[in-house]
Design a protein around this motif. Structure first.
Motif, PDB file in Angstrom:
ATOM      1  N   GLN A 196      40.123  27.551  53.706  1.00  0.00           N
ATOM      2  CA  GLN A 196      39.843  28.958  53.429  1.00  0.00           C
ATOM      3  C   GLN A 196      39.182  29.639  54.616  1.00  0.00           C
ATOM      4  OE1 GLN A 196      37.436  28.633  49.948  1.00  0.00           O
ATOM      5  NE2 GLN A 196      39.057  27.731  48.713  1.00  0.00           N
ATOM      6  N   LEU A 405      44.332  36.184  55.512  1.00  0.00           N
ATOM      7  CA  LEU A 405      43.689  35.675  54.303  1.00  0.00           C
ATOM      8  C   LEU A 405      43.337  36.809  53.356  1.00  0.00           C
ATOM      9  CD1 LEU A 405      42.294  33.358  52.693  1.00  0.00           C
ATOM     10  CD2 LEU A 405      40.242  33.830  54.040  1.00  0.00           C
ATOM     11  N   LYS A 407      41.366  37.369  49.485  1.00  0.00           N
ATOM     12  CA  LYS A 407      40.468  36.695  48.542  1.00  0.00           C
ATOM     13  C   LYS A 407      40.468  37.434  47.210  1.00  0.00           C
ATOM     14  CE  LYS A 407      37.297  35.164  52.192  1.00  0.00           C
ATOM     15  NZ  LYS A 407      35.885  35.159  52.674  1.00  0.00           N
ATOM     16  N   GLU A 617      42.183  32.098  44.042  1.00  0.00           N
ATOM     17  CA  GLU A 617      40.974  32.580  44.712  1.00  0.00           C
ATOM     18  C   GLU A 617      41.270  32.993  46.143  1.00  0.00           C
ATOM     19  OE1 GLU A 617      37.327  30.449  44.375  1.00  0.00           O
ATOM     20  OE2 GLU A 617      37.927  29.483  42.500  1.00  0.00           O
ATOM     21  N   TYR A 618      42.202  32.269  46.784  1.00  0.00           N
ATOM     22  CA  TYR A 618      42.552  32.567  48.166  1.00  0.00           C
ATOM     23  C   TYR A 618      44.065  32.489  48.318  1.00  0.00           C
ATOM     24  CZ  TYR A 618      37.622  31.483  48.971  1.00  0.00           C
ATOM     25  OH  TYR A 618      36.259  31.460  48.919  1.00  0.00           O
ATOM     26  N   ARG A 619      44.599  33.295  49.228  1.00  0.00           N
ATOM     27  CA  ARG A 619      46.027  33.249  49.493  1.00  0.00           C
ATOM     28  C   ARG A 619      46.267  33.670  50.935  1.00  0.00           C
ATOM     29  NH1 ARG A 619      50.790  36.547  46.188  1.00  0.00           N
ATOM     30  NH2 ARG A 619      52.488  36.068  47.633  1.00  0.00           N
ATOM     31  N   TYR A 620      47.155  32.938  51.628  1.00  0.00           N
ATOM     32  CA  TYR A 620      47.460  33.222  53.028  1.00  0.00           C
ATOM     33  C   TYR A 620      48.806  33.943  53.133  1.00  0.00           C
ATOM     34  CZ  TYR A 620      43.627  30.156  54.300  1.00  0.00           C
ATOM     35  OH  TYR A 620      42.394  29.600  54.448  1.00  0.00           O
TER      36      TYR A 620
END
Length: 783
Positions: A196, A405, A407, A617-620
């Motif tokens: 992350q 990124l 969030k 929660e996170y994504r690229y």
């Protein structure tokens, strides 16, 4: 001490911010990634990062200012880093650079200690520094003593892509050290699950600062008319050495005589650490040519060797060192810093048709850390026997994808409901691997296309059978000749790309047109390698490394069983350009038939399973997405695909216009377990149906608590849209029934073509998306 470039300063600042975030995490071993191209000064950036972290932690309340560092690297790269940082810190003495020899019994790391290790010294429990002993001189004691002294540990893993996360012993070492923070340093993160907290340095930023070259030029000036009957290996070396001498003259014009001696690198073909028979043959040929024609030998110091057991390269990194040529395999691809390296000769092996950018990166550094007036000096030069119409650059320094990124928003008090998402599971064995059954499919195809039959068994003592064999062979050859095959083949050449200019970091594949391809004569050994490469390249639908040999065997069996041709003659026939084009098409069809057979066979084991899903929660996102800030989107920022479809773009505007009735909405992905999907039955072909996944475009949480699952379409834009819609309704009905409520709704959405932004969906099963009679208007205020 040193002055950072702008991009380096930005990277170090981001690393520090990520470190402070990581140090606040309740668990240890929080990873941080620094991904930066070869030649960008990663060691200098890390030196600045370590020094500033030590200084700033003393000024930050709530942080432990006692911090020590462990620097882990493969092979002997830790020695190179040890000397580099020791030199950088020589003025300030803020860090204490040490190695294992500096540690005594019952060892401990004190604040500001920087310990350099390599994996091989500690990776196995059998190593001295992993064993229990009377003096407690081992890694476990070192870590226990350090932690007992309330000293935090930051672990720096250099070349982190190699084995730090895949090898069992490497994982065991990391768990034993149990650092508060793990900083992963690499030019290529393709083997690492991106954490992350990540920092990316785009290659273009490094080029703009003139630390590395603009790109590469491939096979410049290569001309078959100059081959003069010698094999391609020798011809490539001649052209490469000629280019080296040209560059040396250009350096002299710009800088003065003997200021830079450009180095020629020769990469042997096999991927094994030890020398293969092919490696040895090529090496002996090249060493002989270098000796007799250029007076370049190990004896006079002009030839360096970097192979297993031979590492004759002392002083080679000096900008005007005497070595003109270095022969190597893989080792030079990791961490080696030799800015005068300018020309690469790369002999490609059958299962390595692409370029690893880390290897190419060795010739992209600038000797004086600036670009020159003569632009020819601002490029690296590659000469290779690669035979292809497409050149692939493997994503070793994959900064041509600039990951961004997003969030999940945590400060809005939103509830992110968990719902079940589908995934496809298939337990069939040998997925994607060519098996012996392929022979049946290929033989059947050839019989159908050319009306040929398998030759009768040979009986050398029966004249009649021998005559029948001859007639059958002639009939098969004639049938194939009448369909475009040529069997009167003498000469053989290979097409090699020439005069190509490319930036391997910006594109990972470039097409080569006919104007940039020339034919070169080949020897018998090269011809055999060429046939194997042909088989490898033509495995386009399955696992190449596990399937190409089976294809090779089947082709040779066909030539023997149907045409009476044995190995050498069969290869010559197959690779004749006219036949080759026909054969490539036949292989594609045969592979399709085999794959359909394999899918049908394994389809009974293909099943759908469900797992809990929520907005991640996170994504690229890659650089193909544009950043936006949208109040009600579940993740911040919102990234929109640069080629977003018109319906998706219009529906996003609809959601923004109705934001007062929507708690949050989420733009779903279209593949992968991290995205929401429902199962449906897809018509794979006219005979085969198979379970597939339908990824809806949008997940919407209305303020009423209802959740909408919608997919935007235009009328008749997707022939499978009715199947997807009906499968989604079935999923929604099942979930609502099990929960005893009506919280889920959704379906295919189609915009009503009137002035205002209106969307319609159907609460019932549909047969097409053309007739919208009875479809409801989506009205968030009523939900």
């Amino acid at each position: 001490m040193y002055i950072l470039k702008d991009f380096q300063e930005t990277a170090v600042t981001s690393l520090l911010e990520n470190t402070y975030t990581a140090l606040k995490e309740p668990t240890k071993q929080t990873p941080i990634l620094l991904e930066s191209p070869t030649g960008s000064g990663k060691t200098v950036m890390m030196a600045s990062y370590i020094e500033r972290l030590v200084d700033e932690l003393q000024l930050k309340p709530g942080y432990n200012s006692n911090v020590a560092f462990v620097w882990l690297a493969p092979n002997t790269l830790h020695i190179q880093s040890y000397h580099a940082l020791q030199n950088l810190y020589s003025d300030t003495q803020k860090l204490n650079c040490i190695d294992l020899d500096n540690l005594g019994s019952n060892p401990i790391l004190n604040a500001k200690d920087l310990l350099f290790l390599n994996w091989s010294s500690i990776h196995s429990a059998k190593n001295i520094w992993r064993k229990d002993n009377e003096t407690n001189t081992n890694l476990e004691t070192l870590i226990e003593n350090t932690q007992a002294n309330d000293t935090s540990i930051v672990l720096i893993i250099d070349e982190a892509h190699l084995s730090a996360f895949s090898g069992k012993q490497a994982i065991a070492v990391r768990n034993l050290i149990e650092a508060d923070v793990e900083v992963l340093v690499t030019a290529t993160a393709h083997n690492i699950q991106r954490p992350q907290l990540s920092v990316f340095v785009p290659r273009q930023k490094v080029v703009e600062q003139e630390l590395i070259k603009k790109g590469i030029r491939l096979n410049i000036g290569l001309n078959p008319e100059e081959q003069n009957g010698e094999n391609v290996h020798m011809h490539l070396l001649r052209k490469a050495f000629q280019k080296k001498e040209e560059l040396k003259a250009l350096y002299a014009q710009e800088l003065g005589d003997n200021k830079v001696n450009p180095l020629l690198l020769i990469q042997l073909p096999s991927d094994n650490v030890s020398l293969s028979s092919e490696d040895k043959s090529i090496r002996d040929t090249l060493v002989g040519l270098l000796n007799t024609e250029y007076n370049v030998t190990t004896q006079n110091g002009r030839l360096a060797i970097w192979l297993s057991g031979e590492k004759d390269k002392d002083g080679i990194e000096d900008i005007n060192a005497m070595q003109d040529v270095m022969i190597f395999k893989q080792a030079v691809a990791q961490g080696w810093d030799c800015p005068r390296a300018a020309v690469l000769v790369s002999y490609r092996t059958v299962n390595s048709p692409s370029f690893g950018i880390q290897t190419v990166g060795r010739i992209l550094r600038m000797p004086h850390r600036k670009h020159y007036n003569n632009d020819d000096l601002n490029y690296g030069y590659v000469y290779t026997n690669i035979e292809a119409t497409r050149i692939n650059f493997e994503p070793s320094d994959a900064d041509f994808i600039n990951f961004q990124l997003a969030k999940r928003k945590k400060d809005r008090g939103w509830g992110f409901d968990k719902i079940n998402s589908a995934q496809i599971v298939n337990d069939r064995t040998a997925k994607g691997v060519l098996t012996s059954t392929f022979q049946t499919h290929f033989f059947n195809l050839m019989e159908q296309r050319f009306n040929v039959a398998m030759l009768p068994d040979v009986d050398l003592f029966t004249t009649e059978v021998e005559e029948n064999l001859k007639e059958a062979k002639e009939a098969n050859l004639l049938a194939m000749q009448q369909n475009g095959w040529e069997f009167n083949v003498d000469d053989h050449q290979i097409p090699i790309p020439v005069d190509i200019e490319a930036d391997p970091y910006i594109v990972n594949s470039i097409m080569v047109n006919a104007d940039h391809t020339k034919q070169f004569a080949i020897t018998m050994n090269q011809f055999n390698t060429m046939f194997e490469r042909f088989c490898y390249d033509n495995i386009t639908r399955l696992n190449r490394s596990k399937s190409w040999k089976k294809l090779r065997d089947v082709l040779l069996f066909f030539a023997e069983y149907y045409l009476g041709l044995f190995e050498h003659e069969a290869k010559r026939i197959y690779l004749f350009p006219q036949n080759r084009r026909l054969l490539e098409e036949l292989i594609v069809v045969a592979l399709e038939r085999f794959e359909q057979w394999q899918k049908a066979k394994g389809n009974e084991k293909r099943r759908v399973e469900y797992a809990s899903w929520e907005v991640p929660e996170y994504r690229y996102y890659s650089e193909n997405f544009n950043k936006q800030y949208i109040e009600n989107h579940a993740m911040e920022p919102f990234y929109e695909y640069i080629s977003v479809s018109s319906p998706e773009k219009r529906f996003k505007e609809f959601l923004e216009a109705n934001s007062e009735h929507i708690e949050w909405w989420y733009k779903n992905g279209d593949a992968g377990k991290e995205h929401f999907a429902v199962p449906y039955i897809k018509q794979a072909d006219e005979k085969l149906e198979r379970p597939s996944l339908f990824y809806v475009d949008f997940v919407i949480k209305f303020k009423s608590g209802k959740i909408g699952l919608f997919d935007t379409k235009t009328k008749r834009s997707d022939l499978d849209a009715p199947k997807k819609h009906n499968a989604l309704l079935e999923y929604i009905e099942k979930v609502n029934q099990e929960a005893n409520n009506e919280n889920l709704l959704g379906g295919v959405l189609i915009e009503e073509p009137i002035d205002s932004n209106h969307w319609r969906f159907c609460a019932n099963r549909i047969e097409d998306t053309k007739d919208l009679t009875g479809w409801e208007f989506l009205k968030p205020e009523l939900l």
